[in-house]
Design an enzyme around this catalytic site. Structure first.
Site, PDB file in Angstrom:
ATOM      1  N   SER A  48       0.828  -1.211   0.000  1.00 35.29           N
ATOM      2  CA  SER A  48       0.000   0.000   0.000  1.00 35.29           C
ATOM      3  C   SER A  48       0.864   1.264   0.000  1.00 35.29           C
ATOM      4  CB  SER A  48      -0.963   0.004   1.195  1.00 35.29           C
ATOM      5  OG  SER A  48      -0.239  -0.049   2.399  1.00 35.29           O
ATOM      6  N   HIS A  49       2.170   1.123   0.222  1.00 31.59           N
ATOM      7  CA  HIS A  49       3.067   2.290   0.179  1.00 31.59           C
ATOM      8  C   HIS A  49       4.198   2.108  -0.827  1.00 31.59           C
ATOM      9  CE1 HIS A  49       0.717   2.945   3.767  1.00 31.59           C
ATOM     10  NE2 HIS A  49       0.891   4.221   3.493  1.00 31.59           N
ATOM     11  N   LEU A 125       6.378   4.313   7.653  1.00 29.53           N
ATOM     12  CA  LEU A 125       7.318   4.996   8.557  1.00 29.53           C
ATOM     13  C   LEU A 125       8.501   4.136   8.985  1.00 29.53           C
ATOM     14  CD1 LEU A 125       4.939   6.860  11.059  1.00 29.53           C
ATOM     15  CD2 LEU A 125       5.814   7.632   8.886  1.00 29.53           C
ATOM     16  N   THR A 161      -5.127   9.074   9.606  1.00 27.49           N
ATOM     17  CA  THR A 161      -4.917   7.655   9.937  1.00 27.49           C
ATOM     18  C   THR A 161      -3.696   7.515  10.841  1.00 27.49           C
ATOM     19  OG1 THR A 161      -3.825   7.439   7.799  1.00 27.49           O
ATOM     20  CG2 THR A 161      -6.078   6.637   7.957  1.00 27.49           C
ATOM     21  N   GLU A 189      -4.826   0.578   2.444  1.00 27.50           N
ATOM     22  CA  GLU A 189      -5.362  -0.794   2.473  1.00 27.50           C
ATOM     23  C   GLU A 189      -6.853  -0.773   2.139  1.00 27.50           C
ATOM     24  OE1 GLU A 189      -3.485  -3.366   2.913  1.00 27.50           O
ATOM     25  OE2 GLU A 189      -1.709  -2.637   3.962  1.00 27.50           O
ATOM     26  N   ARG A 308       7.551 -10.220   9.318  1.00 27.97           N
ATOM     27  CA  ARG A 308       6.965 -10.513   7.995  1.00 27.97           C
ATOM     28  C   ARG A 308       7.750  -9.756   6.917  1.00 27.97           C
ATOM     29  NH1 ARG A 308       3.886  -7.529   4.595  1.00 27.97           N
ATOM     30  NH2 ARG A 308       4.014  -5.845   6.108  1.00 27.97           N
ATOM     31  N   ARG A 309       7.994  -8.474   7.168  1.00 26.80           N
ATOM     32  CA  ARG A 309       8.717  -7.674   6.175  1.00 26.80           C
ATOM     33  C   ARG A 309      10.158  -8.150   6.020  1.00 26.80           C
ATOM     34  NH1 ARG A 309      10.261  -3.330   7.164  1.00 26.80           N
ATOM     35  NH2 ARG A 309       9.720  -3.009   9.333  1.00 26.80           N
TER      36      ARG A 309
HETATM   37  P1  NDP Z   1      -0.489  -3.507  10.048  1.00 25.24           P
HETATM   38  O1  NDP Z   1      -1.729  -3.546  10.857  1.00 25.24           O
HETATM   39  O2  NDP Z   1      -0.397  -4.378   8.853  1.00 25.24           O
HETATM   40  O3  NDP Z   1       0.765  -3.853  10.958  1.00 25.24           O
HETATM   41  C1  NDP Z   1       1.058  -3.075  12.075  1.00 25.24           C
HETATM   42  C2  NDP Z   1       2.302  -3.606  12.751  1.00 25.24           C
HETATM   43  O4  NDP Z   1       1.985  -4.820  13.449  1.00 25.24           O
HETATM   44  C3  NDP Z   1       3.431  -3.942  11.780  1.00 25.24           C
HETATM   45  O5  NDP Z   1       4.631  -3.543  12.338  1.00 25.24           O
HETATM   46  C4  NDP Z   1       3.342  -5.457  11.654  1.00 25.24           C
HETATM   47  O6  NDP Z   1       4.590  -6.079  11.363  1.00 25.24           O
HETATM   48  C5  NDP Z   1       2.875  -5.842  13.039  1.00 25.24           C
HETATM   49  N1  NDP Z   1       2.154  -7.106  13.059  1.00 25.24           N
HETATM   50  C6  NDP Z   1       1.164  -7.499  12.220  1.00 25.24           C
HETATM   51  N2  NDP Z   1       0.716  -8.715  12.575  1.00 25.24           N
HETATM   52  C7  NDP Z   1       1.443  -9.092  13.648  1.00 25.24           C
HETATM   53  C8  NDP Z   1       1.455 -10.240  14.492  1.00 25.24           C
HETATM   54  N3  NDP Z   1       0.620 -11.251  14.267  1.00 25.24           N
HETATM   55  N4  NDP Z   1       2.326 -10.280  15.507  1.00 25.24           N
HETATM   56  C9  NDP Z   1       3.192  -9.256  15.729  1.00 25.24           C
HETATM   57  N5  NDP Z   1       3.223  -8.156  14.984  1.00 25.24           N
HETATM   58  C10 NDP Z   1       2.365  -8.063  13.960  1.00 25.24           C
HETATM   59  O7  NDP Z   1      -0.153  -1.986   9.616  1.00 25.24           O
HETATM   60  P2  NDP Z   1      -1.183  -0.803   9.253  1.00 25.24           P
HETATM   61  O8  NDP Z   1      -2.147  -1.316   8.262  1.00 25.24           O
HETATM   62  O9  NDP Z   1      -1.704  -0.185  10.500  1.00 25.24           O
HETATM   63  O10 NDP Z   1      -0.224   0.260   8.557  1.00 25.24           O
HETATM   64  C11 NDP Z   1       0.338  -0.028   7.287  1.00 25.24           C
HETATM   65  C12 NDP Z   1       1.305   1.040   6.884  1.00 25.24           C
HETATM   66  O11 NDP Z   1       0.632   2.227   6.532  1.00 25.24           O
HETATM   67  C13 NDP Z   1       2.347   1.455   7.905  1.00 25.24           C
HETATM   68  O12 NDP Z   1       3.606   1.264   7.306  1.00 25.24           O
HETATM   69  C14 NDP Z   1       2.100   2.937   8.148  1.00 25.24           C
HETATM   70  O13 NDP Z   1       3.275   3.695   8.379  1.00 25.24           O
HETATM   71  C15 NDP Z   1       1.475   3.325   6.843  1.00 25.24           C
HETATM   72  N6  NDP Z   1       0.698   4.575   6.945  1.00 25.24           N
HETATM   73  C16 NDP Z   1       1.245   5.736   6.469  1.00 25.24           C
HETATM   74  C17 NDP Z   1       0.524   6.927   6.532  1.00 25.24           C
HETATM   75  C18 NDP Z   1       1.115   8.216   6.052  1.00 25.24           C
HETATM   76  O14 NDP Z   1       0.431   9.232   6.107  1.00 25.24           O
HETATM   77  N7  NDP Z   1       2.354   8.266   5.600  1.00 25.24           N
HETATM   78  C19 NDP Z   1      -0.829   6.962   7.084  1.00 25.24           C
HETATM   79  C20 NDP Z   1      -1.262   5.698   7.623  1.00 25.24           C
HETATM   80  C21 NDP Z   1      -0.536   4.543   7.522  1.00 25.24           C
HETATM   81  P3  NDP Z   1       4.891  -6.645   9.871  1.00 25.24           P
HETATM   82  O15 NDP Z   1       5.121  -5.431   9.018  1.00 25.24           O
HETATM   83  O16 NDP Z   1       6.086  -7.518  10.036  1.00 25.24           O
HETATM   84  O17 NDP Z   1       3.663  -7.404   9.442  1.00 25.24           O
END
Ligand code: NDP
Length: 336
Positions: A48-49, A125, A161, A189, A308-309
């Site tokens: 998504s980014h 971020l 957000t 998303e 995951r990443r």
């Molecule tokens: P997610 O809900 O997908 O994930 C949030 C965090 O939780 C991640 O670090 C993820 O790690 C971790 N995570 C997910 N599942 C698990 C698990 N089962 N156990 C442990 N950790 C877990 O992210 P969002 O959808 O909330 O956000 C997505 C992106 O959107 C972010 O990168 C955010 O910076 C970006 N964003 C940017 C904005 C902007 O204005 N620039 C505005 C809003 C969002 P992992 O990555 O390893 O899955």
């Protein structure tokens, strides 16, 4: 509805993104910084980014809202506080200019803060905080955006957000990193789910008439809800304050009011903090951290955030990218 995808290597992703940005007015340095951020997002599976954001970056260049030739200016306000004027540029170049200074100051004094102003952030971020942790430091950052999320109990959007990211260093290993929107789901998303016709969990957001719905396109027109009810709501409130007034910038609603509505990233602020665990604790805590992580990972069903990443990153092969998106960006690269 399932979308068709095309395989692109990471180099092809970078070259496509960079050429499209340059064709629309970005200079070499800015295009390189944004294309690197976008390619790293595709590499890590932060789709998504990744390329998904290129049309928005380009809208902001075309409308001249963003200066594609911006040269960020960093001021050392005190030995541990830096202020970056991003000069209406995209955030990745401001990070390149500012984060190295933040790191050096935190390594020397134990902590340092970077207040970024007049910057257009449209990315994940984690790159900012991971970069800080590569140097043995803890990183924390947040940005606000435009109103999309209703405070807990309400049906009117006020918060962006509002993502925040945190990273803890692990010498020789990937850091512990979380990076999350305080909305129940990131706007990107929701847009991807709406585009692909996928439902989202109930509680993600409200339709324009204020009803709970699983229809992503309805939520895209209505409001998102914070994650975790009132608890997520108060964190989103904190992010409004840290990414706005603390760094001399706007709240989400103010960012929207001054935006030209071109669909590209709005101008706003970013707060970045770096802390030295060694200087704060007075000792090397690496073994203690590794013991904690061992216990954490021994619990069934648990994984570290960021894992995951980091796993995706090990795959250097091509990535599957939405075909329609590639066509759009190719047009933007080629049209005169
Ligand atoms: P997610 O809900 O997908 O994930 C949030 C965090 O939780 C991640 O670090 C993820 O790690 C971790 N995570 C997910 N599942 C698990 C698990 N089962 N156990 C442990 N950790 C877990 O992210 P969002 O959808 O909330 O956000 C997505 C992106 O959107 C972010 O990168 C955010 O910076 C970006 N964003 C940017 C904005 C902007 O204005 N620039 C505005 C809003 C969002 P992992 O990555 O390893 O899955």
């Amino acid at each position: 509805m399932t979308s068709t995808t095309i395989k692109l290597s990471l180099d092809e992703i970078f070259n496509l993104a960079k050429a499209a940005l340059i064709n629309n007015g970005a200079n070499e340095e800015n295009a390189d910084a944004v294309a690197t951020t976008v390619t790293n997002a595709e590499r890590d599976g932060s789709i998504s980014h990744g390329l998904f954001r290129i049309p928005g970056y380009i809208k902001a260049l075309q409308s001249k809202k963003v200066d594609g030739s911006a040269v960020p200016e960093i001021k050392e306000v005190t030995p541990i506080i830096f202020r970056c004027d991003a000069k209406n540029g995209f955030a990745p170049l401001a990070h390149q200019y500012g984060i190295e200074k933040l790191i050096k100051a935190a390594q020397k004094f134990g902590m340092a803060g970077l207040a970024i102003q007049r910057c257009h952030h449209f990315a994940a971020l984690w790159p900012e905080v991971e970069r800080i942790s590569e140097h043995g430091l803890v990183g924390l950052t947040s940005v606000s955006y435009t109103p999309a999320v209703a405070p807990s109990g309400g049906t009117t959007a006020l918060f962006g957000t509002n993502p925040m990211a945190f990273s803890w260093p692990r010498p020789g290993k990937n850091p512990i990193v979380f990076d999350m929107a305080t909305a129940s789901m990131a706007k990107g998303e929701i847009q991807i789910a709406a585009r692909d016709g996928h439902p989202v969990p109930l509680g993600t957001g409200l339709s324009p008439s204020g009803e709970l719905t699983t229809d992503a396109s309805e939520i895209d027109k209505g409001v998102l809800l914070p994650f975790g009810g009132h608890k997520g709501s108060v964190i989103a409130l904190m992010i409004e304050l840290l990414s706005g007034p603390l760094v001399g910038e706007t709240f989400s609603y103010e960012s929207k009011e001054r935006d030209n509505g071109d669909g590209g990233p709005v101008q706003g602020g970013q707060f970045i903090l770096a802390l030295s665990p060694e200087i704060c604790s007075g000792k090397d805590t690496s073994d203690q951290i590794e013991q904690f992580i061992k216990r954490y990972n021994e619990i069934d069903g648990v994984r570290l955030p960021g894992a995951r990443r980091h796993k995706n990153r090990e795959d250097t092969g091509p990535r599957q990218v939405n075909a329609e998106l590639i066509n759009t960006i190719t047009r933007l690269r080629d049209e005169s």
